[in-house]
Scaffold this motif. Structure first.
Motif, PDB file in Angstrom:
ATOM      1  N   MET A  23       0.945  -1.134  -0.052  1.00  0.00           N
ATOM      2  CA  MET A  23       0.060   0.028   0.000  1.00  0.00           C
ATOM      3  C   MET A  23       0.994   1.199   0.130  1.00  0.00           C
ATOM      4  O   MET A  23       2.028   1.429   0.580  1.00  0.00           O
ATOM      5  CB  MET A  23      -0.897  -0.064   1.237  1.00  0.00           C
ATOM      6  CG  MET A  23      -2.037   1.200   1.161  1.00  0.00           C
ATOM      7  SD  MET A  23      -3.034   0.960   2.614  1.00  0.00           S
ATOM      8  CE  MET A  23      -4.230  -0.068   1.976  1.00  0.00           C
ATOM      9  N   GLU A  24       0.506   2.423  -0.646  1.00  0.00           N
ATOM     10  CA  GLU A  24       1.201   3.486  -0.967  1.00  0.00           C
ATOM     11  C   GLU A  24       1.061   4.409   0.462  1.00  0.00           C
ATOM     12  O   GLU A  24      -0.003   4.663   0.805  1.00  0.00           O
ATOM     13  CB  GLU A  24       0.778   4.210  -2.246  1.00  0.00           C
ATOM     14  CG  GLU A  24       1.374   5.437  -2.285  1.00  0.00           C
ATOM     15  CD  GLU A  24       0.758   6.202  -3.524  1.00  0.00           C
ATOM     16  OE1 GLU A  24       1.219   7.418  -3.825  1.00  0.00           O
ATOM     17  OE2 GLU A  24       0.039   5.721  -4.180  1.00  0.00           O
ATOM     18  N   ASN A  25       2.119   4.766   0.872  1.00  0.00           N
ATOM     19  CA  ASN A  25       2.010   5.995   2.096  1.00  0.00           C
ATOM     20  C   ASN A  25       1.873   7.416   1.163  1.00  0.00           C
ATOM     21  O   ASN A  25       2.330   7.846   0.541  1.00  0.00           O
ATOM     22  CB  ASN A  25       3.650   6.032   2.566  1.00  0.00           C
ATOM     23  CG  ASN A  25       3.852   4.977   3.614  1.00  0.00           C
ATOM     24  OD1 ASN A  25       2.864   4.029   3.878  1.00  0.00           O
ATOM     25  ND2 ASN A  25       5.050   4.693   4.118  1.00  0.00           N
ATOM     26  N   LYS A  26       0.638   7.900   1.842  1.00  0.00           N
ATOM     27  CA  LYS A  26       0.345   9.158   1.184  1.00  0.00           C
ATOM     28  C   LYS A  26       0.407  10.168   2.499  1.00  0.00           C
ATOM     29  O   LYS A  26      -0.062   9.838   3.445  1.00  0.00           O
ATOM     30  CB  LYS A  26      -0.951   9.163   0.850  1.00  0.00           C
ATOM     31  CG  LYS A  26      -1.162   8.603  -0.532  1.00  0.00           C
ATOM     32  CD  LYS A  26      -2.630   8.746  -1.160  1.00  0.00           C
ATOM     33  CE  LYS A  26      -2.846   8.305  -2.494  1.00  0.00           C
ATOM     34  NZ  LYS A  26      -4.205   8.703  -3.012  1.00  0.00           N
ATOM     35  N   LYS A  31       3.383  10.875   6.598  1.00  0.00           N
ATOM     36  CA  LYS A  31       3.082   9.572   5.633  1.00  0.00           C
ATOM     37  C   LYS A  31       2.350   8.617   6.655  1.00  0.00           C
ATOM     38  O   LYS A  31       2.892   8.272   7.476  1.00  0.00           O
ATOM     39  CB  LYS A  31       4.199   9.112   5.020  1.00  0.00           C
ATOM     40  CG  LYS A  31       4.702  10.046   4.150  1.00  0.00           C
ATOM     41  CD  LYS A  31       5.983   9.404   3.311  1.00  0.00           C
ATOM     42  CE  LYS A  31       6.355  10.523   2.219  1.00  0.00           C
ATOM     43  NZ  LYS A  31       7.528   9.815   1.616  1.00  0.00           N
ATOM     44  N   ILE A  32       1.145   8.253   6.094  1.00  0.00           N
ATOM     45  CA  ILE A  32       0.456   7.138   6.893  1.00  0.00           C
ATOM     46  C   ILE A  32       0.058   6.256   5.487  1.00  0.00           C
ATOM     47  O   ILE A  32      -0.107   6.661   4.363  1.00  0.00           O
ATOM     48  CB  ILE A  32      -0.868   7.851   7.436  1.00  0.00           C
ATOM     49  CG1 ILE A  32      -1.721   8.586   6.818  1.00  0.00           C
ATOM     50  CG2 ILE A  32      -0.303   8.407   8.566  1.00  0.00           C
ATOM     51  CD1 ILE A  32      -3.138   8.621   7.394  1.00  0.00           C
ATOM     52  N   GLU A  33      -0.134   5.134   6.172  1.00  0.00           N
ATOM     53  CA  GLU A  33      -0.654   3.899   4.930  1.00  0.00           C
ATOM     54  C   GLU A  33      -1.819   3.888   5.007  1.00  0.00           C
ATOM     55  O   GLU A  33      -2.820   3.596   4.184  1.00  0.00           O
ATOM     56  CB  GLU A  33       0.203   2.420   5.182  1.00  0.00           C
ATOM     57  CG  GLU A  33       1.147   2.255   4.282  1.00  0.00           C
ATOM     58  CD  GLU A  33       1.689   0.802   4.776  1.00  0.00           C
ATOM     59  OE1 GLU A  33       0.905  -0.009   5.013  1.00  0.00           O
ATOM     60  OE2 GLU A  33       2.797   0.921   4.521  1.00  0.00           O
ATOM     61  N   ASP A  34      -2.635   3.762   6.299  1.00  0.00           N
ATOM     62  CA  ASP A  34      -3.986   3.441   6.736  1.00  0.00           C
ATOM     63  C   ASP A  34      -4.671   4.753   7.576  1.00  0.00           C
ATOM     64  O   ASP A  34      -3.950   5.635   7.928  1.00  0.00           O
ATOM     65  CB  ASP A  34      -3.899   2.286   7.510  1.00  0.00           C
ATOM     66  CG  ASP A  34      -3.763   1.042   6.934  1.00  0.00           C
ATOM     67  OD1 ASP A  34      -3.891   0.722   5.531  1.00  0.00           O
ATOM     68  OD2 ASP A  34      -2.798   0.280   7.303  1.00  0.00           O
ATOM     69  N   GLU A  61      -5.956   7.087  10.342  1.00  0.00           N
ATOM     70  CA  GLU A  61      -5.120   7.182  11.869  1.00  0.00           C
ATOM     71  C   GLU A  61      -6.199   8.268  12.418  1.00  0.00           C
ATOM     72  O   GLU A  61      -6.638   8.946  11.825  1.00  0.00           O
ATOM     73  CB  GLU A  61      -3.718   7.772  11.351  1.00  0.00           C
ATOM     74  CG  GLU A  61      -2.818   7.723  12.781  1.00  0.00           C
ATOM     75  CD  GLU A  61      -2.828   6.288  13.515  1.00  0.00           C
ATOM     76  OE1 GLU A  61      -3.723   6.299  14.513  1.00  0.00           O
ATOM     77  OE2 GLU A  61      -2.080   5.508  13.160  1.00  0.00           O
ATOM     78  N   LYS A  67      -7.692  10.183   6.995  1.00  0.00           N
ATOM     79  CA  LYS A  67      -7.248   9.231   5.879  1.00  0.00           C
ATOM     80  C   LYS A  67      -6.174   9.639   5.141  1.00  0.00           C
ATOM     81  O   LYS A  67      -5.757  11.023   4.984  1.00  0.00           O
ATOM     82  CB  LYS A  67      -8.492   9.227   4.868  1.00  0.00           C
ATOM     83  CG  LYS A  67      -9.944   8.826   5.261  1.00  0.00           C
ATOM     84  CD  LYS A  67     -10.914   8.590   4.431  1.00  0.00           C
ATOM     85  CE  LYS A  67     -12.191   7.798   5.013  1.00  0.00           C
ATOM     86  NZ  LYS A  67     -11.849   6.600   5.963  1.00  0.00           N
ATOM     87  N   PRO A  68      -5.380   8.733   4.530  1.00  0.00           N
ATOM     88  CA  PRO A  68      -4.026   9.255   3.566  1.00  0.00           C
ATOM     89  C   PRO A  68      -4.650  10.215   2.682  1.00  0.00           C
ATOM     90  O   PRO A  68      -5.417  10.059   1.883  1.00  0.00           O
ATOM     91  CB  PRO A  68      -3.873   7.617   3.203  1.00  0.00           C
ATOM     92  CG  PRO A  68      -4.342   6.609   4.098  1.00  0.00           C
ATOM     93  CD  PRO A  68      -5.487   7.312   4.535  1.00  0.00           C
TER      94      PRO A  68
END
Ligand code: FES
Length: 130
Positions: free
Chosen positions: A1-4, A29-32, A34, A83-84
């Motif tokens: 999954m891409e870190n956005k 940067k988060i993947e999911d 948070e 959300k990312p």
């Protein structure tokens, strides 16, 4: 999954030293998904130790110790999901005197405003619905 990266703009103010508030921007940067509170904690612990926030409470949406304004609404930071890729503006909880950054004085004000300062409702799982 891409870190956005999440863009988090935080209103900073120290009533003892500052003449006016300013905004500081952070990218995390988060993947999911948070929570706002976990993002603020990450910024404080890993990016900027000068950021003041209230690191106490239940972390499950009951006590409102984490109350802050997210995009203009007073919400519980421990249940507000980011959300990312999202951009959020964090400010101290509206209607309370600011002590520093995201820390407000709940003292006398909380007796005065009680829980009316909340601009959110929680669904049965404790997730923010607005
Ligand atoms: S820490 Fe208790 S409601 Fe968020």
């Amino acid at each position: 999954m891409e870190n956005k990266p999440v863009t988090i703009k935080i209103k900073r103010f120290n009533r003892n030293t500052d003449t006016a508030p300013s905004y500081q921007e952070y990218k995390v940067k988060i993947e999911d998904d948070e929570t706002v509170l976990n993002l603020v904690k990450h910024i404080h612990d890993s990016v900027d130790r000068t950021l003041a926030y209230r690191n106490v409470g239940c972390y499950i949406g009951f006590c409102t110790a984490c109350l802050m304004s997210v995009n203009g609404k007073n919400v519980r930071a421990c249940t507000r999901i980011v959300k990312p890729g999202e951009e959020v503006v964090l400010e101290p909880a509206k209607k309370y005197p600011v002590v520093r950054d995201l820390v407000v004085d709940f003292g006398v004000s909380r007796e005065q405003f009680g829980f009316e300062a909340l601009d959110e409702t929680l669904d049965r799982r404790g997730d923010t619905t607005n």
